[in-house]
Each structure stands twice: as C-alpha cells, then as structure tokens.
Scaffold this motif. Structure first.
Motif, PDB file in Angstrom:
ATOM      1  N   ASP A 181       0.823  -1.209   0.000  1.00 42.32           N
ATOM      2  CA  ASP A 181       0.000   0.000   0.000  1.00 42.32           C
ATOM      3  C   ASP A 181       0.858   1.260   0.000  1.00 42.32           C
ATOM      4  N   LYS A 182       2.160   1.083   0.122  1.00 43.09           N
ATOM      5  CA  LYS A 182       3.107   2.200   0.030  1.00 43.09           C
ATOM      6  C   LYS A 182       4.095   1.871  -1.081  1.00 43.09           C
ATOM      7  N   PRO A 183       3.733   2.134  -2.346  1.00 45.83           N
ATOM      8  CA  PRO A 183       4.556   1.719  -3.482  1.00 45.83           C
ATOM      9  C   PRO A 183       6.022   2.135  -3.380  1.00 45.83           C
ATOM     10  N   GLY A 184       6.267   3.347  -2.886  1.00 40.72           N
ATOM     11  CA  GLY A 184       7.647   3.805  -2.779  1.00 40.72           C
ATOM     12  C   GLY A 184       8.489   2.907  -1.889  1.00 40.72           C
ATOM     13  N   GLU A 185       7.930   2.493  -0.766  1.00 48.92           N
ATOM     14  CA  GLU A 185       8.643   1.607   0.143  1.00 48.92           C
ATOM     15  C   GLU A 185       8.918   0.257  -0.507  1.00 48.92           C
ATOM     16  N   HIS A 186       7.929  -0.267  -1.212  1.00 47.56           N
ATOM     17  CA  HIS A 186       8.115  -1.571  -1.849  1.00 47.56           C
ATOM     18  C   HIS A 186       9.125  -1.486  -2.990  1.00 47.56           C
ATOM     19  N   TYR A 187       9.089  -0.418  -3.757  1.00 48.26           N
ATOM     20  CA  TYR A 187      10.031  -0.288  -4.863  1.00 48.26           C
ATOM     21  C   TYR A 187      11.467  -0.174  -4.347  1.00 48.26           C
ATOM     22  N   ASN A 188      11.627   0.432  -3.159  1.00 46.79           N
ATOM     23  CA  ASN A 188      12.973   0.463  -2.560  1.00 46.79           C
ATOM     24  C   ASN A 188      13.475  -0.943  -2.277  1.00 46.79           C
ATOM     25  N   LEU A 189      12.569  -1.828  -1.845  1.00 45.83           N
ATOM     26  CA  LEU A 189      12.932  -3.220  -1.591  1.00 45.83           C
ATOM     27  C   LEU A 189      13.378  -3.913  -2.876  1.00 45.83           C
ATOM     28  N   CYS A 190      12.836  -3.464  -4.000  1.00 41.56           N
ATOM     29  CA  CYS A 190      13.182  -4.047  -5.297  1.00 41.56           C
ATOM     30  C   CYS A 190      14.475  -3.479  -5.869  1.00 41.56           C
ATOM     31  N   SER A 191      14.998  -2.451  -5.246  1.00 48.23           N
ATOM     32  CA  SER A 191      16.228  -1.810  -5.732  1.00 48.23           C
ATOM     33  C   SER A 191      17.425  -2.081  -4.842  1.00 48.23           C
ATOM     34  N   ARG A 192      17.173  -2.237  -3.528  1.00 47.32           N
ATOM     35  CA  ARG A 192      18.271  -2.495  -2.582  1.00 47.32           C
ATOM     36  C   ARG A 192      17.947  -3.750  -1.775  1.00 47.32           C
ATOM     37  N   PRO A 193      18.827  -4.740  -1.772  1.00 48.20           N
ATOM     38  CA  PRO A 193      18.521  -6.005  -1.090  1.00 48.20           C
ATOM     39  C   PRO A 193      18.267  -5.810   0.398  1.00 48.20           C
ATOM     40  N   ALA A 194      17.174  -6.352   0.896  1.00 50.20           N
ATOM     41  CA  ALA A 194      16.939  -6.352   2.338  1.00 50.20           C
ATOM     42  C   ALA A 194      17.921  -7.295   3.020  1.00 50.20           C
ATOM     43  N   ASN A 195      18.193  -8.419   2.387  1.00 53.51           N
ATOM     44  CA  ASN A 195      19.128  -9.422   2.902  1.00 53.51           C
ATOM     45  C   ASN A 195      20.356  -9.443   2.001  1.00 53.51           C
ATOM     46  N   PRO A 196      21.452  -8.801   2.412  1.00 51.96           N
ATOM     47  CA  PRO A 196      22.616  -8.672   1.528  1.00 51.96           C
ATOM     48  C   PRO A 196      23.302  -9.994   1.223  1.00 51.96           C
ATOM     49  N   ASN A 197      23.003 -11.041   1.979  1.00 51.88           N
ATOM     50  CA  ASN A 197      23.653 -12.335   1.761  1.00 51.88           C
ATOM     51  C   ASN A 197      22.795 -13.317   0.961  1.00 51.88           C
ATOM     52  N   ALA A 198      21.644 -12.856   0.492  1.00 51.55           N
ATOM     53  CA  ALA A 198      20.736 -13.740  -0.247  1.00 51.55           C
ATOM     54  C   ALA A 198      21.068 -13.670  -1.738  1.00 51.55           C
ATOM     55  N   TYR A 199      21.984 -14.530  -2.168  1.00 56.31           N
ATOM     56  CA  TYR A 199      22.479 -14.504  -3.545  1.00 56.31           C
ATOM     57  C   TYR A 199      21.708 -15.496  -4.422  1.00 56.31           C
ATOM     58  N   MET A 200      21.349 -15.064  -5.611  1.00 59.41           N
ATOM     59  CA  MET A 200      20.697 -15.965  -6.551  1.00 59.41           C
ATOM     60  C   MET A 200      21.628 -17.101  -6.954  1.00 59.41           C
ATOM     61  N   SER A 201      22.935 -16.855  -6.952  1.00 57.56           N
ATOM     62  CA  SER A 201      23.885 -17.906  -7.308  1.00 57.56           C
ATOM     63  C   SER A 201      23.789 -19.105  -6.374  1.00 57.56           C
ATOM     64  N   SER A 202      23.331 -18.882  -5.149  1.00 57.30           N
ATOM     65  CA  SER A 202      23.152 -19.999  -4.216  1.00 57.30           C
ATOM     66  C   SER A 202      22.005 -20.898  -4.658  1.00 57.30           C
ATOM     67  N   LEU A 203      20.997 -20.316  -5.314  1.00 56.30           N
ATOM     68  CA  LEU A 203      19.920 -21.110  -5.907  1.00 56.30           C
ATOM     69  C   LEU A 203      20.448 -21.876  -7.116  1.00 56.30           C
ATOM     70  N   LEU A 204      21.245 -21.211  -7.953  1.00 55.46           N
ATOM     71  CA  LEU A 204      21.817 -21.875  -9.121  1.00 55.46           C
ATOM     72  C   LEU A 204      22.749 -23.010  -8.692  1.00 55.46           C
ATOM     73  N   LEU A 205      23.442 -22.814  -7.586  1.00 51.63           N
ATOM     74  CA  LEU A 205      24.307 -23.874  -7.063  1.00 51.63           C
ATOM     75  C   LEU A 205      23.483 -25.091  -6.667  1.00 51.63           C
ATOM     76  N   LEU A 206      22.356 -24.861  -5.987  1.00 52.27           N
ATOM     77  CA  LEU A 206      21.471 -25.968  -5.631  1.00 52.27           C
ATOM     78  C   LEU A 206      21.054 -26.746  -6.871  1.00 52.27           C
ATOM     79  N   MET A 207      20.635 -26.039  -7.914  1.00 51.80           N
ATOM     80  CA  MET A 207      20.191 -26.707  -9.129  1.00 51.80           C
ATOM     81  C   MET A 207      21.328 -27.470  -9.790  1.00 51.80           C
TER      82      MET A 207
END
Length: 451
Positions: free
Chosen positions: A405-431
């Motif tokens: 309900d606060k688009p600006g806040e949500h878009y910030n989440l889409c621009s700066r990682p909330a969890n800096p250690n959550a790497y997509m490469s870790s998902l690719l490694l699993l696969m």
C-alpha cells in the motif's frame, strides 16, 4: 565398441600441445567416447530456464506471506494448480548486477560481474551440460524470441540462439539434407577449415602483443566451440533420430508470427518437452526477449513493448497492461508445467518429476531498474529431491514486512537487497548440484539453498 578406434577422439594432452599456451582446455565433449552416449542414467536429470525481461509489476506480483500458507498474488494465480510442484522465491539478487540495469540478463544464469573490465563466466545451464552431454545428441538448446540467448561458455562467450519454431524442429528431428554421407563430408570439410585456422594462429601467436593475444584467445574460443559441435555432430550421424508422431510434427514444425505470442510461447514449450521426452538434450534455455526488445502482445490488447510498459511512471493504464503481460507470460509457463506433468520420458516417468525449471527475471522493478528482490519461481524436480509447496522468502527477518500500500517503500525493496547475503547464485548452485555437478561453489554463491 572400442572407442580408441574412433579417429575423431581427441587426446587432451595432444590438444594442449597443439593449441599451445593460449588456451588451457578443460575436459571437452569430443574427448568423451562416442558410445558413452548409450549409457542411460537410471533417472535422467533435466533443467529448463525461462527468462522474462524488465522484471514485473511487483505490486501485483509479490506474495506477502512466507511458508506453506501463502496466498497466490494476482499475477501468479495461473500457477495455483501447480502449487505442490512449485516454489515461489523472494529476496534473492545478483550482487554483480546491482545498478547495472538492462545488462542483468547477461548474468542471470552466471552470477558474474558487470563492468567495463569484467568478463562473463559460465552459465549454470552450460555447467550442467558438461555433465549431461555424454548421454544426449545435443548438449543443450538455446532459444530466444528476440535478442540473445541466456547461455555462456566457460570462456565468457555467449552461445547463439534459435528463434523460428520450424528451425528448432529441423535442428532436432530432421535428417540432414543430401543424406548422412553428404553431411559427414561437409562436417569433415568444416573440421579441416578449423584445423587450418588453428595452424595459422600458431604462426601468428609468436608475433602478437598482449592485447592481440587477448583478442585472439576469444577468437580461438569460438573456433574451439565450433570444433566441438562439428565433431559431436559427426559422431552422432549414425545414431537414428527419434520418430515424431504426425500430431506432434504438425503441432511444432511450423512458424508463428510474434503477433501470436501465446501460440509461439506454447509451441516453443512443446518443442522443449519433445526434446526432453526423446532425450535429445537435457538442458534448455528460453528467453522471452531482452530488456530492450521484448515483444508486444496484441492478442490481449497490448501494443506497447514490455520495456515501454515497465517505464510506466505511475500511469495506471500502463501498470494494468504490465500486470496483464506478467499474468499472460505466467499462464504460458503454467502450460509448460502441465505438459511436463502429463508427458512421460523414455523410462515412463512424468517429465515434471525429473525436470527442474526456473522462471524469472534479472530485474525486479523496471521503472527504476531495480535488480533486487528478483521474481523467481522454481518448479519440478521432485525425483531429484526438491520439495515444493512453500513460498521461500529471503526478505523475512531483514525488513519490516511488505508494504504494497506504500509503493515507494516496496520499490525500494526491489532496488536495494533487504538481505545482503541472499544470492541468486546460491539457488543456481542448488540446481547444479541436483543435476550431478560436483561443486560447492557457483558464481558468487555462499552456500547452496536448502529446499
């Protein structure tokens, strides 16, 4: 068959001596004995990667509840019938892609860095192909409706993509024109030309400066890839192609205009299913278009490009069309999962159980080019040990909760990682690991995601 009698088989030490110090060769497909392809694994493992450009309209895409009791968002609703076979994933990102905007497609499957002096690394599909190639006629298949493929070699060279459905069908299921003899002669001639090129390079190499040697290394990489594919095609000429039913042939051996996007997407998905079902390949990538040129979908009233819609500037009409585009693409992906579920492989098992499929984007919020909180859905692979049915959310514990309900806040989440250690490469490694790649590292992964 005694593979030592095969004249095309390369000895790695001999290849290293012949090519000199310009390239350090890994273990190549053409060094694998031909009849190794006949050794079928008990449970073939397959992977498909589907790319959607420019992110999504995240306000209508984002699932807000983690775990098993999540509710499907508007855009993801077409996947609800596959609930037990999918895992929507939130909160992942590629650190090397942050703030690099439209180039994010280049590292979506590599986890590489983007910058003027950076060179891309191998994509996970090609890492998988190193393991599966000895079992199949084709090591992988690369498809893109526009722009380039998602696949990159170990030397950071992008593999070419096929586009026309009839071209894809012919490459998989049609006998070579002029017969096998003519095809073999053509392949051998091509091999001779490649050998001549390498001989000339060896003479030139002694006179080159460091900059020229770098450029020549890229050229030699392309030559080497062509040589591998040429020798591989020669080796498989005597192996009969699978028989395709008239119904499947009529369904897939045709060309479809981009103005019929749904028909095109579904036909490509049918071709991938056929390729997996007949075990011609076990690895496929399909790009629905790049960030700058993803097509419009006039069949549902969208005449604007996806790039144009992603830069909506808050326009309600554009945001609605972008949501409809997202939903439409996800509907076609749902069709793919349905086809995998209802199709049996050569061992009589449903393809969905032996196939992992990743759908998503390297961008989250297109209007401001946000590359965090990537929209991703992992599906299938239950026979490979994947357990689905939950929303896997890496933002949890690192932010105050979703504020749609606060688009600006949500878009910030889409621009700066909330969890800096959550790497997509870790998902690719699993696969990669579930495909049989023996590694504990891929790209910039920290550790494999548990699923």
């Amino acid at each position: 068959m005694n593979f030592l009698s095969q004249s095309w088989l390369l000895d790695r030490r001999h290849a290293l001596r012949a090519l000199g110090s310009c390239i350090a060769l890994p273990f190549l497909e053409c060094m694998v004995p031909l009849r190794a392809a006949e050794e079928k694994t008990e449970t073939p493992k397959r992977s498909a990667f589907i790319y959607l450009a420019n992110g999504v309209h995240s306000l209508n895409y984002q699932i807000t509840t983690p775990g098993k009791d999540y509710q499907f968002s508007r855009s993801l609703k077409p996947l609800e019938k596959h609930r037990d076979s999918i895992t929507p994933i939130s909160g992942l990102h590629h650190p090397g892609a942050l703030s690099h905007h439209h180039n994010c497609i280049s590292v979506w499957l590599t986890g590489g860095k983007l910058g003027p002096s950076d060179r891309n690394t191998i994509s996970v599909d090609q890492k998988m192909a190193e393991v599966t190639a000895k079992h199949t006629r084709y090591s992988s298949m690369e498809i893109a409706i526009t722009q380039d493929s998602l696949a990159w070699t170990a030397d950071g060279i992008r593999l070419p993509a096929m586009r026309r459905c009839s071209e894809i069908f012919a490459s998989l299921f049609e006998e070579p024109k002029g017969g096998k003899g003519a095809q073999r002669r053509a392949l051998r001639r091509k091999g001779s030309v490649l050998d001549a090129n390498l001989a000339e390079v060896r003479q030139l190499e002694q006179k080159m400066g460091s900059a020229d040697k770098g450029r020549m290394e890229q050229y030699l990489t392309s030559v080497r890839e062509a040589e591998i594919r040429t020798r591989r095609a020669d080796a498989w000429l005597d192996t009969p192609l699978p028989t395709i039913s008239p119904a499947d042939r009529q369904k897939t051996n045709r060309d479809i205009a981009h103005t019929m996007a749904g028909d095109y997407f579904r036909t490509v998905y049918d071709l991938i299913v056929l390729a997996f079902q007949t075990d011609l390949t076990r690895v496929a990538t399909f790009s629905l278009g790049g960030e700058g040129d993803a097509i419009s979908i006039p069949e549902i009233g969208i005449t604007e490009s996806r790039h144009q819609l992603s830069h909506h500037g808050g326009d309600l009409g554009y945001m609605e069309k972008l949501t409809n585009y997202d939903t439409f693409a996800i509907e076609q992906y749902s069709y793919f999962l349905t086809r995998l579920a209802e199709t049996k492989d050569l061992n009589g098992k449903p393809l969905l159980g032996t196939t992992m499929s990743l759908f998503g984007s390297g961008m989250s919020y297109g209007h401001s080019h946000g590359n965090a909180n990537l929209p991703l859905v992992l599906a299938g692979g239950s026979d490979l040990g994947l357990k689905h049915g939950t929303h896997l959310d890496f933002n949890q514990g690192h932010f105050k909760g979703y504020q749609l309900d606060k688009p600006g806040e949500h878009y910030n989440l889409c621009s700066r990682p909330a969890n800096p250690n959550a790497y997509m490469s870790s998902l690719l490694l699993l696969m990669a690991q579930r495909m049989g790649v023996e590694t504990d590292k891929f790209g910039d992964s920290n550790k494999a995601i548990e699923l």
